[in-house]
Design an enzyme around this catalytic site. Structure first.
Site, mmCIF file in Angstrom:
data_model
loop_
_atom_site.group_PDB
_atom_site.id
_atom_site.type_symbol
_atom_site.label_atom_id
_atom_site.label_comp_id
_atom_site.label_asym_id
_atom_site.label_seq_id
_atom_site.Cartn_x
_atom_site.Cartn_y
_atom_site.Cartn_z
ATOM 1 N N CYS A 140 -17.795 6.695 0.275
ATOM 2 C CA CYS A 140 -17.354 5.627 1.190
ATOM 3 C C CYS A 140 -16.868 6.225 2.516
ATOM 4 C CB CYS A 140 -16.231 4.841 0.514
ATOM 5 S SG CYS A 140 -15.456 3.597 1.556
ATOM 6 N N CYS B 110 -19.192 -3.220 4.985
ATOM 7 C CA CYS B 110 -19.335 -4.092 3.810
ATOM 8 C C CYS B 110 -18.573 -5.410 3.974
ATOM 9 C CB CYS B 110 -18.934 -3.372 2.521
ATOM 10 S SG CYS B 110 -17.195 -2.905 2.432
ATOM 11 N N ASP C 270 0.835 -1.193 0.000
ATOM 12 C CA ASP C 270 0.000 0.000 0.000
ATOM 13 C C ASP C 270 0.880 1.257 0.000
ATOM 14 O OD1 ASP C 270 -2.271 1.500 0.007
ATOM 15 O OD2 ASP C 270 -2.947 0.938 1.999
ATOM 16 N N CYS D 134 -25.398 -13.298 -3.736
ATOM 17 C CA CYS D 134 -25.416 -12.515 -2.493
ATOM 18 C C CYS D 134 -25.150 -11.023 -2.770
ATOM 19 C CB CYS D 134 -24.345 -13.061 -1.553
ATOM 20 S SG CYS D 134 -24.220 -12.154 0.003
ATOM 21 N N CYS E 4 -19.031 -14.997 -5.231
ATOM 22 C CA CYS E 4 -20.044 -14.268 -4.455
ATOM 23 C C CYS E 4 -21.438 -14.822 -4.718
ATOM 24 C CB CYS E 4 -20.048 -12.787 -4.811
ATOM 25 S SG CYS E 4 -18.726 -11.869 -4.019
ATOM 26 N N CYS F 299 -24.288 -1.009 2.924
ATOM 27 C CA CYS F 299 -23.439 0.195 2.979
ATOM 28 C C CYS F 299 -24.261 1.403 3.461
ATOM 29 C CB CYS F 299 -22.824 0.492 1.607
ATOM 30 S SG CYS F 299 -21.865 2.028 1.640
ATOM 31 N N CYS G 89 -23.424 -6.997 1.094
ATOM 32 C CA CYS G 89 -22.504 -5.856 1.257
ATOM 33 C C CYS G 89 -23.040 -4.608 0.561
ATOM 34 C CB CYS G 89 -21.109 -6.215 0.743
ATOM 35 S SG CYS G 89 -21.063 -6.757 -0.985
#
Ligand code: B12
Length: 355
Positions: free
Chosen positions: A215, A245, A135, A192, A189, A199, A195
């Site tokens: 966000c 999420c 990162d 589904c 996923c 949010c 998430c």
């Protein structure tokens, strides 16, 4: 400098070192241009989804191909490691706010950077160039993690590692060494949408597509200046980052990520008995010292105090009216004064409504 060692043997040594360093997973992808992910990144940036994160746009060409000279010319492989971070001792955050789980322990940039450099050194000693990204460099980490078969990108954009969940950090080593690539796994996923539906700020424009400007993680960590009024109530208790999420994701309902988690990521002492209101009463110097060694320093002193004022507005109690009043009038930052003013009005309104 000898390149005598075979591809398979060197790959095995690198993976063994990753395991020895405490990484729960390691995979390899062949370095090259990320066509599909790159095109999505371009469209994401063109629509302004990155908000104030101008560095995302400036470094886009490098993110799209790590062979860019600004990363590593002649790169042949990308090694991706995953390190779970869910503390075993349970959540110990501030009161009455919440901090995203990834930021409760020691700063992952330092912890995992050090471990990744051990892998880079191994490759350098074998005669290759290697650079580490945790990162900290313009490397498209989730895209590489998917390619390297470490996991799959879920609808919440997070890399989900079957057996561990998504509460994992990613670390990459980009190298000129030709290594044996792993096969990607399919996305799992299914139908589904928990998430996307959960949010609080409706930040997902669709599956695997996040508008960072909405966000909570972006707003509380990366965004400088006032947080838009439209999002303030929805921030709820979130002082720094957000886990909603991920918390609702069925892949995170099993204990996987606590098992391989490093001790360094256990919630730090700084949170024991910590009151959010303290952030409004500390000087910038005190805030610097308090945040040192933690990822929360990314929000800077002004951001931490601003967030504290909004959290107290959303979640505070009667005694916090005085703290907010004081910050509204006397805080050195105009951004914090304005947030405290909003917080005070919001808290009074909530107290009146509950009487
Ligand atoms: C910028 C950034 C942010 C921004 C933007 C997040 C985002 N979703 O883009 C903000 C500040 C909001 C953020 C928040 C968080 N982040 Co962040 N962040 C980054 C960073 C620096 C770059 C991410 C990026 O490239 N975004 C650009 C968008 C376009 O890509 P993406 O959504 O991440 O990627 C996927 C989609 O684009 C999709 N995709 C690909 N092609 C296509 C095509 C189509 C048509 C579609 C629909 C989708 C799609 O798959 C991509 C992978 O390629 C990375 C580190 C790095 N250098 O990579 C960490 C990183 C992604 N963050 C990380 C973490 C931990 C978080 C938080 C969980 C922190 C928190 N609890 O508050 C949240 C999660 C928010 C979320 N649901 O994504 C971890 C993620 C680990 C994991 N398991 O996935 C990373 C990898 C850092 C690390 N080294 O561990 N982050």
């Amino acid at each position: 400098m000898s390149h005598g060692e075979g591809e398979a043997a060197l790959t095995a040594r690198v993976k063994a070192e990753a395991e020895a360093q405490g990484f729960a997973r390691a995979g390899v992808a062949q370095a090259g241009a990320l066509h599909e992910d790159g095109a999505h990144l371009d469209a994401w940036l063109a629509a302004g989804n990155h908000g104030q994160m101008s560095w995302m746009a400036e470094t886009a060409p490098v993110r799209k191909d790590p062979r860019d000279p600004r990363m590593l010319e002649h790169a042949r492989s990308v090694i991706v490691m995953a390190a779970p971070y869910l503390g075993r001792s349970g959540y110990e955050g501030p009161s009455p706010g919440r901090v995203a789980k990834y930021a409760l322990g020691r700063d992952y940039h330092n912890v995992l950077g050090k471990k990744s450099r051990k892998l880079a050194r191994l490759l350098q000693e074998a005669g290759y160039a290697a650079r580490v990204a945790v990162d900290s460099k313009p490397v498209f980490e989730r895209a590489w993690a998917e390619r390297a078969g470490v996991g799959f990108v879920g609808k919440n954009c997070c890399l989900i590692v079957p057996g561990l969940g998504s509460h994992v950090f990613l670390a990459c080593v980009v190298t000129t060494a030709p290594l044996r690539a792993d096969a990607p796994m399919g996305r799992r996923c299914g139908t589904c949408t928990l998430c996307l539906d959960a949010c609080p700020t409706r930040a997902f424009s669709g599956p695997r597509s996040l508008d960072a400007r909405r966000c909570i993680s972006y707003l509380t960590i990366e965004h400088r200046g006032p947080i838009p009024h439209a999002q303030r109530q929805a921030l709820g208790p979130w002082l720094f980052g957000c886990d909603v999420c991920q918390d609702v994701c069925p892949y995170n309902q099993t204990a996987g990520a606590t098992q391989g988690s490093l001790d360094a990521f256990e919630p730090s002492e700084r949170w024991r008995g910590f009151e959010v209101a303290e952030l409004l009463q500390m000087s910038d110097e005190q805030l610097h010292v308090w945040a040192a060694g933690s990822a929360v320093k990314r929000a800077r002193p002004e951001g931490l105090a601003r967030n504290a004022a909004l959290v107290l507005g959303n979640r505070g109690e009667k005694p916090h009216l005085r703290v907010l009043d004081d910050a509204r009038q006397n805080h050195r930052s105009e951004v914090v004064r304005e947030a405290a003013s909003w917080g005070r009005t919001e808290l009074s309104r909530r107290l009146a409504a509950s009487e």
